[in-house]
Design a protein around this motif. Structure first.
Motif, mmCIF file in Angstrom:
data_model
loop_
_atom_site.group_PDB
_atom_site.id
_atom_site.type_symbol
_atom_site.label_atom_id
_atom_site.label_comp_id
_atom_site.label_asym_id
_atom_site.label_seq_id
_atom_site.Cartn_x
_atom_site.Cartn_y
_atom_site.Cartn_z
ATOM 1 N N ILE A 121 0.847 -1.201 0.000
ATOM 2 C CA ILE A 121 0.000 0.000 0.000
ATOM 3 C C ILE A 121 0.886 1.257 0.000
ATOM 4 C CG2 ILE A 121 -1.867 1.241 1.198
ATOM 5 C CD1 ILE A 121 -2.828 -1.379 -0.043
ATOM 6 N N TYR A 122 2.009 1.201 0.745
ATOM 7 C CA TYR A 122 2.950 2.336 0.691
ATOM 8 C C TYR A 122 3.424 2.559 -0.744
ATOM 9 C CZ TYR A 122 3.579 3.097 5.739
ATOM 10 O OH TYR A 122 3.391 3.427 7.044
ATOM 11 N N GLU A 123 3.758 1.459 -1.419
ATOM 12 C CA GLU A 123 4.232 1.578 -2.817
ATOM 13 C C GLU A 123 3.142 2.178 -3.708
ATOM 14 O OE1 GLU A 123 5.672 -2.154 -4.394
ATOM 15 O OE2 GLU A 123 6.851 -2.490 -2.572
ATOM 16 N N LEU A 124 1.909 1.747 -3.484
ATOM 17 C CA LEU A 124 0.801 2.268 -4.282
ATOM 18 C C LEU A 124 0.634 3.776 -4.035
ATOM 19 C CD1 LEU A 124 -1.638 1.791 -6.165
ATOM 20 C CD2 LEU A 124 -2.993 1.257 -4.147
ATOM 21 N N CYS A 125 0.763 4.175 -2.775
ATOM 22 C CA CYS A 125 0.641 5.602 -2.442
ATOM 23 C C CYS A 125 1.719 6.396 -3.187
ATOM 24 C CB CYS A 125 0.787 5.826 -0.929
ATOM 25 S SG CYS A 125 -0.564 5.132 0.017
#
Ligand code: B12
Ligand code: SF4
Length: 511
Positions: A256-260
């Protein structure tokens, strides 16, 4: 060789609010492999299709086979349509959530072939087998009735390991206007596009069938792959709201961090709502998500009572819930949706009180909404199998009267529904759990109290306004309990445009 496949989302009274993701995945993979596909979503509210129209369309298309997606709502009517489709002379293949749970029932009710599990690889193999004459019994995940009448099932199909290999859903068969009444998404204050970022759930809540539908292990799409889908929806449809509809998207935090980061780097401005379990709320992650456009969290709190939480396999406590809420409040996360289930067969006033106590502890500064439902014993869940004999609700989904109560639109309590659309009284009316009248009253009062707390804390209503509205809601419920007809007559003025416009204040459009 026939390369045409006809796919159908059969008609039901429960209309669709977005494109049918399952069929969009299936048509994408079939088209990628050179098949010509026709898809009909008979549940699109602005373009409903009758059985006759569907049969004519299938006849004109002359497909290799007809694929039908099944959820349990109004299943007996869907079975009837399946039998009628068979009469056209084409094989009918069924897949979808209901098939994954009750494959034998689906065949016994007239379907030729069932596909259990994910459909992308299965439907391709099936199409190839139809053309090559290969024995269908060899295809993993399929079930069928043999010529001698025996029903046979091939071994389970393996789950698709690399979800990134699956083509993005193909929406070319659908029109936004068929679902929303307009093509202009900026006019619709509602989340429209659903995205599945993972498949499967490793938890085993006793009332839920997610792990039985998708497997008991979570498989995730990469951040890049999810980003590509979001980017496509933004560029192609000018989407401004999307919802992650998979069961627990936040389990893998790194992803999710990567997606953000990807959303930020590519300057994608979109509002995203997502589901989350209380024990997956991580303050730092949620803060980062808020920065890039995540604006709504749907949290299945389910209960404030520790015993109930333990008995439904939730494995967190009221204390954990409050800690998570505190961290959401610190971050000032825009909107939280709490889902509650009350009325499990073991619950008494004591359990209801704990949930109420929890609601009272939610800080005023948090913007939240609540859903309160009574438990539905869904087929395939322990809640169903452990209690179906004792409470006499075996195979309840085959009873059209029960389906009407659960999904039909004719049971609405006018006033109540207008102001409190989030309260699902139908679930309560079904009375799976034989609540005595005192408990029924208690459940209704509990639902109203929880709503009143949420409204009082979060909306800018005057005290008097809330007091009058809730008094009228309570009155309408009590009149309904005496006579639904009487309630309709007394509260007939709820059809009045002025009242309807006023009620909109109580209804949050994006819920
Ligand atoms: C989004 C969603 C909705 C959306 C539907 C949006 C849409 N138009 O698709 C809305 C909000 C409208 C909705 C409503 C309802 N839903 Co719903 N919904 C979901 C949810 C969250 C995701 C579904 C989804 O998009 N899955 C992703 C796609 C890819 O999966 P899929 O459709 O199952 O398709 C795959 C396979 O099943 C298979 N497959 C499917 N069809 C076919 C056909 C063939 C021929 C083949 C070979 C394979 C195949 O291949 C596909 C690709 O792998 C699931 C829960 C979850 N997280 O899984 C519940 C879920 C599917 N819903 C459920 C229910 C009960 C309902 C309602 C009846 C709710 C109610 N009022 O009580 C209504 C019914 C409406 C309807 N008739 O469709 C249940 C289904 C239970 C069951 N056994 O049937 C689920 C599992 C949730 C739960 N309670 O556990 N829902
Ligand atoms: S309720 Fe949520 S966490 Fe529990 S099994 Fe279902 S999807 Fe998983």
């Amino acid at each position: 060789m026939n390369n045409r496949v006809f796919l159908l989302n059969p008609p039901t009274k429960e209309y669709a609010t977005s494109f049918p993701l399952g069929l969009a995945y299936l048509s994408a993979i079939l088209r990628k492999h050179g098949y010509e596909v026709k898809v009909i979503d008979a549940q699109a509210p602005y373009n409903l299709k009758t059985a006759e129209q569907i049969k004519n369309a299938a006849r004109d298309f002359r497909p290799l086979f007809i694929g039908v997606s099944l959820q349990f709502d109004f299943i007996t009517e869907k079975y009837k349509l399946v039998r009628e489709l068979k009469e056209l002379g084409y094989p009918v293949v069924c897949g979808g959530p209901h098939v994954n749970i009750l494959a034998r029932e689906v065949i016994e009710n007239g379907c030729d072939i069932v596909s259990i599990g994910e459909g992308e690889e299965a439907i391709l193999e099936l199409a190839e087998a139809f053309n090559s004459g290969r024995n269908l019994e060899e295809i993993q995940g399929l079930g069928l009735r043999k010529d001698n009448g025996d029903i046979v099932f091939a071994p389970k199909r393996r789950e698709i390991e690399n979800l990134d290999e699956i083509p993005l859903p193909d929406y070319s068969d659908f029109k936004v206007a068929d679902y929303m009444g307009t093509d202009d998404l900026s006019k619709v204050d509602k989340t429209f596009f659903d995205v599945f970022t993972s498949r499967g759930c490793m938890y085993r809540c006793t009332y839920c069938l997610a792990s039985r539908v998708w497997g008991g292990r979570q498989r995730i799409r990469s951040a890049r792959n999810v980003f590509e889908e979001i980017n496509y929806l933004v560029k192609h449809y000018r989407a401004h709201h999307i919802a992650f509809m998979d069961t627990e998207p936040l389990v893998n935090k790194q992803r999710i961090y990567e997606l953000c980061d990807l959303l930020e780097r590519n300057k994608i401005k979109i509002k995203i709502s997502t589901r989350a379990r209380i024990d997956n709320i991580d303050g730092d992650l949620i803060k980062r998500m808020k920065e890039v456009g995540f604006y709504k969290l749907a949290i299945g709190v389910e209960s404030g009572d520790d015993e109930t939480l333990r008995r439904v396999n939730r494995f967190y406590t009221q204390k954990d819930i409050l800690m998570a809420i505190e961290s959401l409040d610190r971050i000032k996360f825009p909107i939280i949706h709490f889902n509650n289930i009350i009325g499990f067969p073991w619950e008494t006033t004591r359990h209801f009180k704990s949930s109420l106590e929890l609601s009272l502890k939610i800080p005023k500064s948090l913007t939240y909404y609540v859903n309160v439902v009574t438990p539905i014993p869904l087929p395939g869940t322990p809640l169903y199998s452990n209690y179906c004999e004792e409470y006499g609700f075996k195979d309840w989904w085959l009873d059209i009267n029960k389906q009407e109560l659960l999904h039909g639109k004719n049971k609405e309590i006018y006033f109540y529904k207008l102001f409190m659309p989030r309260l699902f009284l139908e679930y309560w009316t079904l009375n799976f759990w034989h609540y005595p009248s005192t408990v029924k009253k208690e459940i209704l009062n509990f639902q109203l109290k929880i709503q009143k707390i949420a409204y009082g804390k979060n909306r800018f209503f005057r005290f008097l306004e809330i007091a009058v509205i809730f008094f009228l809601i309570k009155l309408s419920v009590n009149v309904y309990l005496i006579s639904p007809k009487l309630e309709k007559t007394i509260f007939f003025f709820t059809g009045n445009r002025a009242v309807m416009n006023y009620a909109k204040k109580f209804v949050f459009q994006e819920q």
